[in-house]
Design a protein around this motif. Structure first.
Motif, PDB file in Angstrom:
ATOM      1  N   THR A 176      -5.660   9.978   6.110  1.00 23.57           N
ATOM      2  CA  THR A 176      -5.752   8.634   5.531  1.00 23.57           C
ATOM      3  C   THR A 176      -5.191   7.543   6.439  1.00 23.57           C
ATOM      4  OG1 THR A 176      -3.640   8.967   4.376  1.00 23.57           O
ATOM      5  CG2 THR A 176      -5.655   9.555   3.187  1.00 23.57           C
ATOM      6  N   MET A 222       0.844  -1.191   0.000  1.00 24.66           N
ATOM      7  CA  MET A 222       0.000   0.000   0.000  1.00 24.66           C
ATOM      8  C   MET A 222       0.880   1.242   0.000  1.00 24.66           C
ATOM      9  SD  MET A 222      -2.808  -1.031   2.933  1.00 24.66           S
ATOM     10  CE  MET A 222      -3.864   0.399   2.605  1.00 24.66           C
ATOM     11  N   ASP A 242      -9.489   0.692  10.661  1.00 30.13           N
ATOM     12  CA  ASP A 242      -9.986  -0.509   9.978  1.00 30.13           C
ATOM     13  C   ASP A 242      -9.127  -1.731  10.326  1.00 30.13           C
ATOM     14  OD1 ASP A 242     -11.959   0.986   8.786  1.00 30.13           O
ATOM     15  OD2 ASP A 242     -10.914   1.203   6.870  1.00 30.13           O
ATOM     16  N   ILE A 277      -3.426   5.195  -1.872  1.00 30.89           N
ATOM     17  CA  ILE A 277      -4.424   6.033  -1.210  1.00 30.89           C
ATOM     18  C   ILE A 277      -3.866   7.446  -1.133  1.00 30.89           C
ATOM     19  CG2 ILE A 277      -5.725   6.420   0.915  1.00 30.89           C
ATOM     20  CD1 ILE A 277      -5.582   3.389   1.393  1.00 30.89           C
ATOM     21  N   TRP A 289      -7.085   4.113   8.013  1.00 32.48           N
ATOM     22  CA  TRP A 289      -6.582   2.759   7.736  1.00 32.48           C
ATOM     23  C   TRP A 289      -6.321   1.986   9.021  1.00 32.48           C
ATOM     24  CZ3 TRP A 289      -1.106   1.485   8.396  1.00 32.48           C
ATOM     25  CH2 TRP A 289      -0.843   0.135   8.131  1.00 32.48           C
ATOM     26  N   THR A 290      -5.684   2.617   9.997  1.00 27.72           N
ATOM     27  CA  THR A 290      -5.365   1.891  11.234  1.00 27.72           C
ATOM     28  C   THR A 290      -6.623   1.534  12.016  1.00 27.72           C
ATOM     29  OG1 THR A 290      -4.953   3.968  12.442  1.00 27.72           O
ATOM     30  CG2 THR A 290      -3.051   2.883  11.425  1.00 27.72           C
TER      31      THR A 290
END
Length: 234
Positions: free
Chosen positions: A223, A199, A230, A216, A227-228
């Motif tokens: 961002t 990523m 999720d 991303i 992400w973390t």
């Protein structure tokens, strides 16, 4: 167990107010790189080099970890507490201490640390928060042979053995705040392509084809926390 390696570049620290070396307002715009970021430049004019890094060191405390630094630290803290089954290693190209101040412990500084000096005589690398000059004695051997503990052009990055080991073991490689198409990011992503997902988090799209599975775009302060969250909830 999930094993993640995160490579951070200048973009993540820029959001904390630290100038990048390159760019429109970069630190190198007013200096010749060969004068302050090479072993030859240091031998030629150590006072000039010391003053440059003294200035950076003096400005560092004013910068604070941002939401991206804190989000990465939260993942590591969740792993230590057992709330998340995984390992997150940060490999940073940055010389600041913002990851550590955010709470991260598994941080590998491949380009050295602004808050350390290195004695070229005895090899000691003391923590250093004040000014250093050519006549400053080493606290161990007392010789005036201290230099910034920074990897300059023409020198090998630090800790490549452990970095390569972590890359070989990981199942996810993430680059944050770096273009992803130049080294070391390009070399790292190529080395894990056969066994790990990849990523890229960056403010702008790479100028050329990026070899990442997912890109991303946007400020890392937005961002990376998304992400973390999720990651920890997944």
């Amino acid at each position: 167990m999930r094993r993640i390696v995160v490579l951070t570049g200048a973009g993540i620290s820029q959001e904390s107010g630290l100038q990048t070396f390159r760019g429109a307002d970069g630190l190198w715009n007013n200096e010749h790189i060969e004068h302050i970021c090479t072993p030859q430049g240091f031998r030629r004019d150590p006072l000039r080099v010391d003053r440059f890094y003294n200035d950076l060191r003096a400005r560092l405390p004013a910068a604070q970890p941002n939401a991206a630094h804190l989000a990465l630290a939260a993942v590591e803290q969740a792993a230590r507490s057992g709330r998340w089954q995984g390992q997150l290693t940060i490999v940073t190209q940055n010389i600041d201490d913002l990851h550590e101040r955010a709470g991260s412990q598994d941080v590998i500084h491949m380009h050295g640390e602004l808050l350390r000096l290195r004695c070229t005589r005895c090899g000691m690398t003391p923590v250093w928060r004040t000014d250093c000059y050519p006549d400053t004695p080493c606290p161990a051997c007392h010789a005036p042979t201290l230099r910034p503990d920074i990897v300059w052009f023409g020198e090998m990055p630090y800790h490549m053995d452990i970095i390569e080991k972590r890359l070989a073991e990981c199942d996810l490689f993430v680059a944050i705040g770096t273009s992803g198409v130049v080294y070391p990011a390009a070399g790292f992503v190529d080395s894990v392509a056969a066994h790990a997902d990849t990523m890229l988090f960056n403010l702008e799209a790479p100028s050329g084809p990026a070899p990442f599975d997912q890109t991303i775009l946007g400020p890392a302060t937005h961002t990376v926390p998304a992400w973390t969250r999720d990651l920890l909830e997944g």
